[in-house]
Design a protein around this motif. Structure first.
Motif, PDB file in Angstrom:
ATOM      1  N   ILE A   1       0.857  -1.190   0.000  1.00  0.00           N
ATOM      2  CA  ILE A   1       0.000   0.000   0.000  1.00  0.00           C
ATOM      3  C   ILE A   1       0.894   1.242   0.000  1.00  0.00           C
ATOM      4  CG2 ILE A   1      -1.825   1.245   1.237  1.00  0.00           C
ATOM      5  CD1 ILE A   1      -2.573  -1.495   2.505  1.00  0.00           C
ATOM      6  N   ASP A   2       0.770   2.078  -1.008  1.00  0.00           N
ATOM      7  CA  ASP A   2       1.709   3.185  -1.234  1.00  0.00           C
ATOM      8  C   ASP A   2       1.893   4.075  -0.018  1.00  0.00           C
ATOM      9  OD1 ASP A   2       2.092   2.275  -3.777  1.00  0.00           O
ATOM     10  OD2 ASP A   2       0.760   3.727  -4.747  1.00  0.00           O
ATOM     11  N   ILE A   3       0.787   4.528   0.578  1.00  0.00           N
ATOM     12  CA  ILE A   3       0.879   5.485   1.673  1.00  0.00           C
ATOM     13  C   ILE A   3       1.586   4.876   2.879  1.00  0.00           C
ATOM     14  CG2 ILE A   3      -1.401   4.920   2.649  1.00  0.00           C
ATOM     15  CD1 ILE A   3       0.078   8.431   2.427  1.00  0.00           C
ATOM     16  N   TYR A   4       1.355   3.597   3.121  1.00  0.00           N
ATOM     17  CA  TYR A   4       2.023   2.914   4.234  1.00  0.00           C
ATOM     18  C   TYR A   4       3.517   2.776   3.928  1.00  0.00           C
ATOM     19  CZ  TYR A   4       3.437  -0.478   7.699  1.00  0.00           C
ATOM     20  OH  TYR A   4       4.108  -1.100   8.734  1.00  0.00           O
ATOM     21  N   ARG A   5       3.840   2.390   2.688  1.00  0.00           N
ATOM     22  CA  ARG A   5       5.245   2.203   2.324  1.00  0.00           C
ATOM     23  C   ARG A   5       6.022   3.516   2.463  1.00  0.00           C
ATOM     24  NH1 ARG A   5       4.393   0.341  -2.183  1.00  0.00           N
ATOM     25  NH2 ARG A   5       4.874   2.120  -3.518  1.00  0.00           N
ATOM     26  N   GLN A   6       5.395   4.619   2.088  1.00  0.00           N
ATOM     27  CA  GLN A   6       6.057   5.923   2.260  1.00  0.00           C
ATOM     28  C   GLN A   6       6.369   6.189   3.725  1.00  0.00           C
ATOM     29  OE1 GLN A   6       4.256   9.372   0.252  1.00  0.00           O
ATOM     30  NE2 GLN A   6       3.098   7.930  -1.007  1.00  0.00           N
ATOM     31  N   ALA A   7       5.372   5.965   4.589  1.00  0.00           N
ATOM     32  CA  ALA A   7       5.559   6.198   6.023  1.00  0.00           C
ATOM     33  C   ALA A   7       6.632   5.276   6.589  1.00  0.00           C
ATOM     34  CB  ALA A   7       4.237   5.990   6.757  1.00  0.00           C
ATOM     35  N   TYR A   8       6.651   4.034   6.120  1.00  0.00           N
ATOM     36  CA  TYR A   8       7.627   3.041   6.593  1.00  0.00           C
ATOM     37  C   TYR A   8       9.040   3.434   6.173  1.00  0.00           C
ATOM     38  CZ  TYR A   8      10.051  -1.460   6.985  1.00  0.00           C
ATOM     39  OH  TYR A   8      10.943  -2.456   7.288  1.00  0.00           O
ATOM     40  N   GLU A   9       9.205   3.852   4.944  1.00  0.00           N
ATOM     41  CA  GLU A   9      10.534   4.217   4.445  1.00  0.00           C
ATOM     42  C   GLU A   9      11.091   5.435   5.181  1.00  0.00           C
ATOM     43  OE1 GLU A   9       9.856   4.650   0.280  1.00  0.00           O
ATOM     44  OE2 GLU A   9       9.998   2.487  -0.127  1.00  0.00           O
ATOM     45  N   ILE A  10      10.227   6.411   5.481  1.00  0.00           N
ATOM     46  CA  ILE A  10      10.668   7.578   6.263  1.00  0.00           C
ATOM     47  C   ILE A  10      11.108   7.139   7.651  1.00  0.00           C
ATOM     48  CG2 ILE A  10       9.961   9.774   7.284  1.00  0.00           C
ATOM     49  CD1 ILE A  10       7.933  10.031   4.955  1.00  0.00           C
ATOM     50  N   ALA A  11      10.326   6.247   8.271  1.00  0.00           N
ATOM     51  CA  ALA A  11      10.657   5.757   9.613  1.00  0.00           C
ATOM     52  C   ALA A  11      11.960   4.964   9.610  1.00  0.00           C
ATOM     53  CB  ALA A  11       9.512   4.895  10.149  1.00  0.00           C
ATOM     54  N   GLN A  12      12.184   4.169   8.571  1.00  0.00           N
ATOM     55  CA  GLN A  12      13.423   3.403   8.481  1.00  0.00           C
ATOM     56  C   GLN A  12      14.627   4.322   8.342  1.00  0.00           C
ATOM     57  OE1 GLN A  12      14.193   0.526   9.144  1.00  0.00           O
ATOM     58  NE2 GLN A  12      12.760  -1.039   8.474  1.00  0.00           N
ATOM     59  N   THR A  13      14.488   5.369   7.563  1.00  0.00           N
ATOM     60  CA  THR A  13      15.572   6.352   7.419  1.00  0.00           C
ATOM     61  C   THR A  13      15.889   6.989   8.766  1.00  0.00           C
ATOM     62  OG1 THR A  13      14.878   6.829   5.140  1.00  0.00           O
ATOM     63  CG2 THR A  13      16.292   8.461   6.227  1.00  0.00           C
ATOM     64  N   GLU A  14      14.838   7.349   9.518  1.00  0.00           N
ATOM     65  CA  GLU A  14      15.025   7.948  10.843  1.00  0.00           C
ATOM     66  C   GLU A  14      15.684   6.957  11.798  1.00  0.00           C
ATOM     67  OE1 GLU A  14      11.006   9.004  11.637  1.00  0.00           O
ATOM     68  OE2 GLU A  14      11.198  11.023  10.809  1.00  0.00           O
ATOM     69  N   LYS A  15      15.332   5.672  11.645  1.00  0.00           N
ATOM     70  CA  LYS A  15      15.917   4.649  12.514  1.00  0.00           C
ATOM     71  C   LYS A  15      17.415   4.535  12.290  1.00  0.00           C
ATOM     72  CE  LYS A  15      15.812  -0.255  13.673  1.00  0.00           C
ATOM     73  NZ  LYS A  15      15.290  -1.606  13.371  1.00  0.00           N
ATOM     74  N   LEU A  16      17.832   4.499  11.024  1.00  0.00           N
ATOM     75  CA  LEU A  16      19.250   4.390  10.704  1.00  0.00           C
ATOM     76  C   LEU A  16      20.015   5.637  11.153  1.00  0.00           C
ATOM     77  CD1 LEU A  16      18.960   2.860   7.119  1.00  0.00           C
ATOM     78  CD2 LEU A  16      19.708   1.681   9.206  1.00  0.00           C
ATOM     79  N   LYS A  17      19.362   6.775  11.013  1.00  0.00           N
ATOM     80  CA  LYS A  17      20.014   8.041  11.350  1.00  0.00           C
ATOM     81  C   LYS A  17      20.161   8.217  12.859  1.00  0.00           C
ATOM     82  CE  LYS A  17      19.572  13.028  10.518  1.00  0.00           C
ATOM     83  NZ  LYS A  17      18.731  14.081   9.880  1.00  0.00           N
TER      84      LYS A  17
ATOM     85  N   ILE B   1       3.699   5.310  12.605  1.00  0.00           N
ATOM     86  CA  ILE B   1       2.307   5.746  12.733  1.00  0.00           C
ATOM     87  C   ILE B   1       2.213   7.262  12.648  1.00  0.00           C
ATOM     88  CG2 ILE B   1       0.291   5.791  14.266  1.00  0.00           C
ATOM     89  CD1 ILE B   1       0.845   3.071  12.938  1.00  0.00           C
ATOM     90  N   ARG B   2       3.178   7.948  13.268  1.00  0.00           N
ATOM     91  CA  ARG B   2       3.183   9.418  13.208  1.00  0.00           C
ATOM     92  C   ARG B   2       3.313   9.895  11.763  1.00  0.00           C
ATOM     93  NH1 ARG B   2       8.064  11.950  16.294  1.00  0.00           N
ATOM     94  NH2 ARG B   2       9.143  11.337  14.383  1.00  0.00           N
ATOM     95  N   ASN B   3       4.206   9.263  11.009  1.00  0.00           N
ATOM     96  CA  ASN B   3       4.375   9.636   9.599  1.00  0.00           C
ATOM     97  C   ASN B   3       3.132   9.338   8.782  1.00  0.00           C
ATOM     98  OD1 ASN B   3       7.036  10.519   9.961  1.00  0.00           O
ATOM     99  ND2 ASN B   3       7.857   8.453   9.673  1.00  0.00           N
ATOM    100  N   LEU B   4       2.493   8.201   9.072  1.00  0.00           N
ATOM    101  CA  LEU B   4       1.283   7.825   8.347  1.00  0.00           C
ATOM    102  C   LEU B   4       0.175   8.848   8.595  1.00  0.00           C
ATOM    103  CD1 LEU B   4      -0.134   5.726   6.564  1.00  0.00           C
ATOM    104  CD2 LEU B   4      -0.682   4.427   8.636  1.00  0.00           C
ATOM    105  N   ILE B   5       0.007   9.243   9.850  1.00  0.00           N
ATOM    106  CA  ILE B   5      -1.014  10.252  10.183  1.00  0.00           C
ATOM    107  C   ILE B   5      -0.703  11.568   9.463  1.00  0.00           C
ATOM    108  CG2 ILE B   5      -1.933  11.705  12.036  1.00  0.00           C
ATOM    109  CD1 ILE B   5      -1.534   9.280  13.920  1.00  0.00           C
ATOM    110  N   ARG B   6       0.574  11.970   9.472  1.00  0.00           N
ATOM    111  CA  ARG B   6       0.959  13.234   8.833  1.00  0.00           C
ATOM    112  C   ARG B   6       0.658  13.208   7.333  1.00  0.00           C
ATOM    113  NH1 ARG B   6       5.481  14.370   6.307  1.00  0.00           N
ATOM    114  NH2 ARG B   6       6.588  12.590   7.221  1.00  0.00           N
ATOM    115  N   LEU B   7       0.980  12.101   6.673  1.00  0.00           N
ATOM    116  CA  LEU B   7       0.729  11.989   5.239  1.00  0.00           C
ATOM    117  C   LEU B   7      -0.765  12.038   4.928  1.00  0.00           C
ATOM    118  CD1 LEU B   7       3.354   9.219   4.369  1.00  0.00           C
ATOM    119  CD2 LEU B   7       3.459  11.621   3.673  1.00  0.00           C
TER     120      LEU B   7
END
Length: 449
Positions: free
Chosen positions: A257-273, A286-292
């Motif tokens: 699901i596109d919107i979920y994948r976007q939120a997940y990828e942002i969260a993964q980037t934040e996790k690595l950083k 979840i925060r990213n998903l709500i924002r989107l």
């Protein structure tokens, strides 16, 4: 340089608040004494707007306090951190105010609707709502209710809670909220019964001032709450599913699901950083998903207002849904489908739903067959509803109830169709007012040795 301090009160306060609002917002100055069921004049030198009064009456109500004991999806005894109906309500209020502020809508009205929207929700989540609906549609327990008497939906019952069941004034029932707040509560979800494809109705409710011909709130503040309710439910049910280990954040069904994948990828980037743990990954996801989702809602709504607003007469009811999702609407439906398959129909949730379903069915049957098992305030609710109905048909109230005349009068009530309908609705509303624990305790006292 020090500015002179002057507290705003009364009409000065309303004018100052309205000055900040967009021309398509509901204004505090639109309030008149007849904006409520029972007329109320504005208080001279008041430090609150009419919609702040609505909000405060809801927050101080007993029904609001009981929301902490009502299930959202997982029953509260399964863990301290799962959503309850109260935490869901507060999350809807927070999202709603955020969007209202962006469009310079009336935040006090928006908040009042959000805080009151689920006051009539039964215990045990949607399982109890479905059971009460089946009974009042004449589909279950036909020996008790053999015909369709309008069904049951929590939004209709929420309006009954604020109109009848709560006691704010000594001389008449209800919180006497403004018609805007009442309409927003009633229409935060559809009035159409999804199971039977028919409109839910209740003969004791007067919705003539709430634009009953339209199934969506006729002002933007109400529409904002309706959409935020949906966003909060999907995103936070998803977070609860992660907590319950019913699905993982990297589920292939979700990542498709596109919107979920976007939120997940942002969260993964934040996790690595930031080297965050799995719990914080879920929180950020979840925060990213709500924002989107909210960003999409804001963009779509902005376009709709631009098209709709020019030349619109002031105070004309809005008869179209303007506060919507656009790019992500179909993806939210896909998220709901995944939740249906993975969470709502799961063994853990289904067995608790069935337990709640059985509890509600047995309580309804017990109360109908032996009304003396119900407390005195339930008979008062019946009498209040009967009085409203009698005024509507311009007759004197028939067969009012109290514990002293219960055995003599109850059979007369059950024999007369309209009286029996009011009595059946009263039982359903009594059960709907219970918390999960109260309902289970009632079941134990009535049926277990």
């Amino acid at each position: 340089m020090n500015q002179s301090i002057k507290a705003l009160r009364g009409e000065e306060l309303l004018a100052a608040m309205d000055e900040k609002l967009a021309d398509y917002a509901v204004k505090n100055k639109d309030y008149t004494p007849s904006s409520r069921i029972m007329e109320e004049e504005l208080i001279k030198d008041d430090t609150r707007t009419p919609f702040q009064h609505d909000r405060d009456r809801i927050i101080h109500s007993r029904a609001f306090r009981r929301l902490k004991g009502k299930t959202q999806v997982f029953q509260a005894n399964l863990g301290d951190h799962y959503r309850t109906r109260l935490s869901h309500t507060l999350e809807v209020a927070q999202m709603s105010r955020s969007i209202a502020r962006v469009f310079r809508l009336n935040e006090d009205l928006t908040e009042a609707i959000a805080l009151g929207h689920d006051l009539g929700h039964p215990p045990f989540g949607h399982a109890a709502e479905r059971k009460l609906n089946h009974i009042l549609r004449g589909k279950d327990k036909k020996e008790i209710c053999p015909y369709d008497i309008g069904g049951f939906r929590h939004n209709v019952n929420s309006l009954k809670v604020v109109d009848f069941f709560e006691r704010y004034h000594g001389n008449f029932p209800g919180l006497n909220l403004t018609n805007w707040t009442r309409e927003g509560i009633l229409k935060h979800t559809s009035l159409i019964d999804k199971d039977y494809k028919e409109r839910v109705f209740d003969t004791t409710l007067d919705i003539s001032t709430l634009h009953p011909e339209v199934d969506t709130p006729c002002f933007l503040e109400g529409q904002v709450v309706a959409l935020c309710d949906e966003i909060a439910q999907v995103t936070h049910d998803l977070e609860d599913a992660f907590r319950a280990k019913m699905m993982s954040v990297n589920s292939s069904k979700l990542l498709d699901i596109d919107i979920y994948r976007q939120a997940y990828e942002i969260a993964q980037t934040e996790k690595l950083k930031n080297d965050i743990d799995e719990y914080n990954l879920r929180v950020r996801l979840i925060r990213n998903l709500i924002r989107l989702l909210i960003n999409d809602a804001v963009s779509a709504t902005e376009e709709n207002i631009k098209i709709f607003n020019p030349g619109r007469p002031v105070n004309e009811p809005i008869r179209a849904r303007l506060v919507v999702l656009k790019q992500t609407a179909s993806q939210v439906e896909k998220l709901k489908k995944v939740l249906d398959e993975t969470m709502y129909d799961s063994y853990e949730v289904a067995r608790m739903d069935i337990k709640g379903d059985l509890c509600v069915e047995k309580l309804f049957e017990a109360y109908y067959k032996e009304p003396a098992r119900m407390p005195d305030y339930v008979f008062r609710k019946y009498n209040d509803a009967l009085e409203v109905f009698s005024k509507k048909i311009q007759e004197k109230p028939k067969v009012t109830l109290c514990r002293e005349n219960l055995h003599k009068k109850i059979e007369d009530i059950k024999k007369e169709k309209h009286l029996n309908e009011i009595f059946l609705h009263t039982i359903a509303e009594h059960i709907a007012g219970m918390t999960d624990q109260f309902a289970f305790n009632e079941y134990r006292q009535l049926f277990l040795p």
